[in-house]
Scaffold this active site. Sequence first.
Site, mmCIF file in Angstrom:
data_model
loop_
_atom_site.group_PDB
_atom_site.id
_atom_site.type_symbol
_atom_site.label_atom_id
_atom_site.label_comp_id
_atom_site.label_asym_id
_atom_site.label_seq_id
_atom_site.Cartn_x
_atom_site.Cartn_y
_atom_site.Cartn_z
ATOM 1 N N LYS A 19 -17.214 0.244 -34.816
ATOM 2 C CA LYS A 19 -16.116 1.352 -34.365
ATOM 3 C C LYS A 19 -15.447 1.038 -33.448
ATOM 4 O O LYS A 19 -15.157 0.506 -31.892
ATOM 5 C CB LYS A 19 -15.712 2.529 -34.376
ATOM 6 C CG LYS A 19 -16.708 3.186 -35.911
ATOM 7 C CD LYS A 19 -15.966 2.857 -37.049
ATOM 8 C CE LYS A 19 -16.545 3.563 -38.675
ATOM 9 N NZ LYS A 19 -16.169 3.586 -39.308
ATOM 10 N N HIS A 67 -16.492 0.428 -49.796
ATOM 11 C CA HIS A 67 -16.557 0.724 -48.859
ATOM 12 C C HIS A 67 -17.961 1.734 -49.663
ATOM 13 O O HIS A 67 -17.860 2.314 -50.478
ATOM 14 C CB HIS A 67 -15.613 2.152 -47.986
ATOM 15 C CG HIS A 67 -15.574 2.905 -47.866
ATOM 16 N ND1 HIS A 67 -15.768 4.276 -48.335
ATOM 17 C CD2 HIS A 67 -15.865 3.088 -46.590
ATOM 18 C CE1 HIS A 67 -15.589 5.083 -47.135
ATOM 19 N NE2 HIS A 67 -16.130 4.230 -46.418
#
Length: 377
Positions: free
Chosen positions: A176, A307
């Site tokens: 991230k 996802h």
Amino acid sequence: MTKSDTITWIRLSAVRLPLPVPVSDAKVLTGRQRPMTEVALLFADIATAEGHRGIGLTYSKRAGGPGQFAHARELAPALLGEDPSDIGRIWTKLVWAGASVGRSGLATQAVAAYDIALWDLKARRAGLPLAKLLGAHRDSVRCYNTSGGFLHAPVGELVENASAAVARGIGGVKIKVGHPDPREDLRRLTAVRERLGDGVPLMVDANQQWDRPTARRMGRALEEFGLVWIEEPLDAYDAAGHAELAAALDTPVATGEMLASVAEHRELMRLGAADVLQPDAPRIGGITPFLQLAALADLDHLQLAPHFAMEIHLHLAAAYPAEPWVEHFDWLEPLFEERLSIEDGRMLVPGRPGLGITLSEQAHAWTTEVFEAGVAP
């Protein structure tokens, strides 16, 4: 004419899955959202007059779980008496039954649990893994880990998580980014790359954090890392911005996970806004619309990396013509009796019929609400 089987019973279960630690990405660090502490899941269990069963699921994070359950409960009577083989017609019937609140978002995400259950039922009845029923192109799919790469983890923990994922046999690691201080993003990414070396595929995910100028600057700064992709650098609905960025960078741009319909993804494709498309079957309404979207993506020669919800997306990715990726998240594993196998960087399609999942006792313990319609088998 052979008499059709019919749906005779439905059970909906609302499940609250607690996360071991609160999870933060860029949206949390900038105050847009609160840390994630749980995942709300909606399971649909469907049975037929001939004794066939199927299970499907959808989910929400932070908010929306009770709404999904309520909408699915309201639609349940419309499934009773239907032929479970008529999946496309049933999907359309359910979506239009709730069309006054929209044909995307929460309404179709509730439908997704039913749609996925019907595909699971169909594959189980055929005695085939869902991937084989759909027409698999492969028996395993490249996989990468996300759950160890969140921004709440200090850099030391981040590096150890990445190393552990590779040691487990996972093929790539996603980190991230989108920290308020971009230098911190570069520091964390450098540490991971130095630990893993150049041979391990590495992705980053900005979770819609950057504006267009920042995305261009960060995209250029990240080129040196040889990333597989930069994910959601911009607002999910900024298709034009993603298209401009994709044209400007050598690193592929990935997006799509937050979109809630085939139509929204089609706009990405129309503008050339994604090198890697990342649809989420529960979010877009189930497997039926996912297959529509996958066909369009294949025609555009796009890479595919669905996802979350690897228990579903492994099968769908295995049926995509071009070599895809599937996202490894260990969050949902306590909900199921089975575990997916990983070898040499790839997740193996299980040989069990359907999705190959059975709810665990822990899933039942985390169940907060149940609704049944029809006659129990």
